[in-house]
Design a protein around this motif. Structure first.
Motif, mmCIF file in Angstrom:
data_model
loop_
_atom_site.group_PDB
_atom_site.id
_atom_site.type_symbol
_atom_site.label_atom_id
_atom_site.label_comp_id
_atom_site.label_asym_id
_atom_site.label_seq_id
_atom_site.Cartn_x
_atom_site.Cartn_y
_atom_site.Cartn_z
ATOM 1 N N UNK A 81 0.323 -1.071 -0.075
ATOM 2 C CA UNK A 81 -0.188 -0.030 -0.068
ATOM 3 C C UNK A 81 0.651 1.095 0.144
ATOM 4 N N UNK A 82 1.780 1.536 1.022
ATOM 5 C CA UNK A 82 2.880 2.652 1.066
ATOM 6 C C UNK A 82 2.842 2.710 -0.646
ATOM 7 N N UNK A 83 3.507 1.510 -1.457
ATOM 8 C CA UNK A 83 4.331 1.925 -3.193
ATOM 9 C C UNK A 83 2.824 2.510 -3.496
ATOM 10 N N UNK A 84 1.912 1.929 -3.112
ATOM 11 C CA UNK A 84 0.720 2.381 -4.257
ATOM 12 C C UNK A 84 0.890 4.124 -4.295
ATOM 13 N N UNK A 85 0.759 4.478 -2.582
ATOM 14 C CA UNK A 85 0.783 5.833 -2.272
ATOM 15 C C UNK A 85 1.152 6.294 -3.273
ATOM 16 N N UNK A 86 2.782 5.679 -3.031
ATOM 17 C CA UNK A 86 4.607 6.406 -3.948
ATOM 18 C C UNK A 86 3.832 7.273 -5.094
ATOM 19 N N UNK A 87 3.691 5.478 -5.836
ATOM 20 C CA UNK A 87 3.540 5.748 -7.096
ATOM 21 C C UNK A 87 2.011 7.155 -7.470
ATOM 22 N N UNK A 88 1.493 7.456 -6.366
ATOM 23 C CA UNK A 88 0.342 8.835 -6.833
ATOM 24 C C UNK A 88 0.867 10.195 -6.272
ATOM 25 N N UNK A 89 2.197 9.674 -5.536
ATOM 26 C CA UNK A 89 2.543 11.066 -4.640
ATOM 27 C C UNK A 89 3.307 11.817 -6.619
ATOM 28 N N UNK A 90 4.227 10.276 -6.558
ATOM 29 C CA UNK A 90 5.222 10.921 -7.937
ATOM 30 C C UNK A 90 4.589 11.361 -9.228
ATOM 31 N N UNK A 91 3.025 10.714 -9.538
ATOM 32 C CA UNK A 91 2.870 10.970 -10.779
ATOM 33 C C UNK A 91 1.444 13.114 -10.305
ATOM 34 N N UNK A 92 1.997 13.252 -9.229
ATOM 35 C CA UNK A 92 1.381 14.772 -8.861
ATOM 36 C C UNK A 92 2.572 15.686 -9.493
ATOM 37 N N UNK A 93 4.086 15.406 -10.099
ATOM 38 C CA UNK A 93 4.960 15.938 -10.134
ATOM 39 C C UNK A 93 5.341 17.273 -9.624
ATOM 40 N N UNK A 94 5.683 17.026 -8.754
ATOM 41 C CA UNK A 94 4.727 18.710 -7.477
ATOM 42 C C UNK A 94 3.708 19.515 -7.729
ATOM 43 N N UNK A 95 2.921 18.638 -7.584
ATOM 44 C CA UNK A 95 1.031 19.642 -7.924
ATOM 45 C C UNK A 95 1.176 20.006 -9.020
ATOM 46 N N UNK A 96 1.338 19.862 -10.140
ATOM 47 C CA UNK A 96 1.497 20.333 -11.641
ATOM 48 C C UNK A 96 1.316 18.813 -12.082
ATOM 49 N N UNK A 97 0.350 17.936 -11.953
ATOM 50 C CA UNK A 97 -0.215 16.879 -12.526
ATOM 51 C C UNK A 97 -0.928 16.639 -11.976
ATOM 52 N N UNK A 98 -1.277 14.856 -12.436
ATOM 53 C CA UNK A 98 -2.654 13.850 -11.813
ATOM 54 C C UNK A 98 -2.449 12.795 -12.133
ATOM 55 N N UNK A 99 -2.917 11.171 -12.122
ATOM 56 C CA UNK A 99 -2.947 10.373 -12.311
ATOM 57 C C UNK A 99 -3.565 10.597 -13.553
ATOM 58 N N UNK A 100 -3.494 9.911 -14.712
ATOM 59 C CA UNK A 100 -4.668 9.823 -15.629
ATOM 60 C C UNK A 100 -6.106 10.100 -15.627
ATOM 61 N N UNK A 101 -6.130 9.173 -15.292
ATOM 62 C CA UNK A 101 -7.417 8.220 -14.714
ATOM 63 C C UNK A 101 -8.192 9.877 -13.562
ATOM 64 N N UNK A 102 -7.444 10.377 -13.379
ATOM 65 C CA UNK A 102 -8.407 10.765 -12.212
ATOM 66 C C UNK A 102 -8.493 12.415 -12.727
#
Length: 189
Positions: A81-102
């Motif tokens: 679960x922690x690894x998944x949280x990290x994926x979602x955090x990294x997808x933010x690209x410092x608040x400039x992006x979202x995961x595609x689904x979101x």
């Protein structure tokens, strides 16, 4: 058009969609970014719906590969679960992006039905994985307080997606971290 140009189009479209949403890019934008004529894009993707379905399929396949890798590398439900949280955090690209689904989900009224179906499939796949992850965490004691893995998985996905939206709106990843603090506090090795 060679396959590498098609990949370049998908990469450009994904970057644009993740940063600006479904309505935030056009074929003219993609043509400029990739350096081809707009008419050439229509050869591979006759419509934005076709392009968006291809994006979601590619994204879901890559994501599924990533969670399979997590399953292989992480022993406990908590570390998965922690690894998944990290994926979602990294997808933010410092608040400039979202995961595609979101990103796509933030404007459902603009989405073609085929894209909505792809989003549903993606979420179903992820909820299934999260349910197994919570079951593992319940069994191995690495996620505290799990009573209903199915409900936990739906809540965790909602927190991940909502935290991404909040962080993107403020362009501040700290908001993501704050939203996930309680869930992360329940995790152990």
């Amino acid at each position: 058009m060679p396959a590498d140009t098609k990949t370049a189009l998908l990469n450009s479209a994904e970057r644009a969609a993740r940063a600006r949403g479904f309505d935030g890019f056009s074929y003219a934008d993609l043509a400029t970014d990739v350096g081809i004529r707009k008419a050439s894009i229509h050869h591979h993707f006759p419509s934005k719906a076709n392009l968006s379905v291809a994006l979601m399929r590619r994204y879901a396949e890559a994501f599924e590969t990533e969670i399979l890798r997590i399953d292989e590398e992480k022993a406990s439900g908590g570390t998965r679960l922690l690894a998944l949280i990290d994926i979602y955090r990294e997808a933010l690209e410092n608040g400039k992006s979202l995961c595609l689904c979101v990103s796509f989900s933030s404007s459902p009224e603009s989405l073609p039905p085929e894209v909505i179906a792809q989003i549903r499939q993606f979420r179903a796949m992820l909820i299934g994985w999260l349910t197994k992850t919570f079951e593992a965490g319940q069994s191995d004691g690495s996620i505290a307080g799990v009573a209903h893995p199915e409900l936990e998985s739906a809540a965790a996905l909602a927190v991940l997606e909502g935290a991404q939206l909040a962080a993107r709106a403020e362009e501040d990843v700290v908001l993501f971290d704050m939203a996930l603090k309680l869930l992360k506090g329940r995790l152990s090795g």
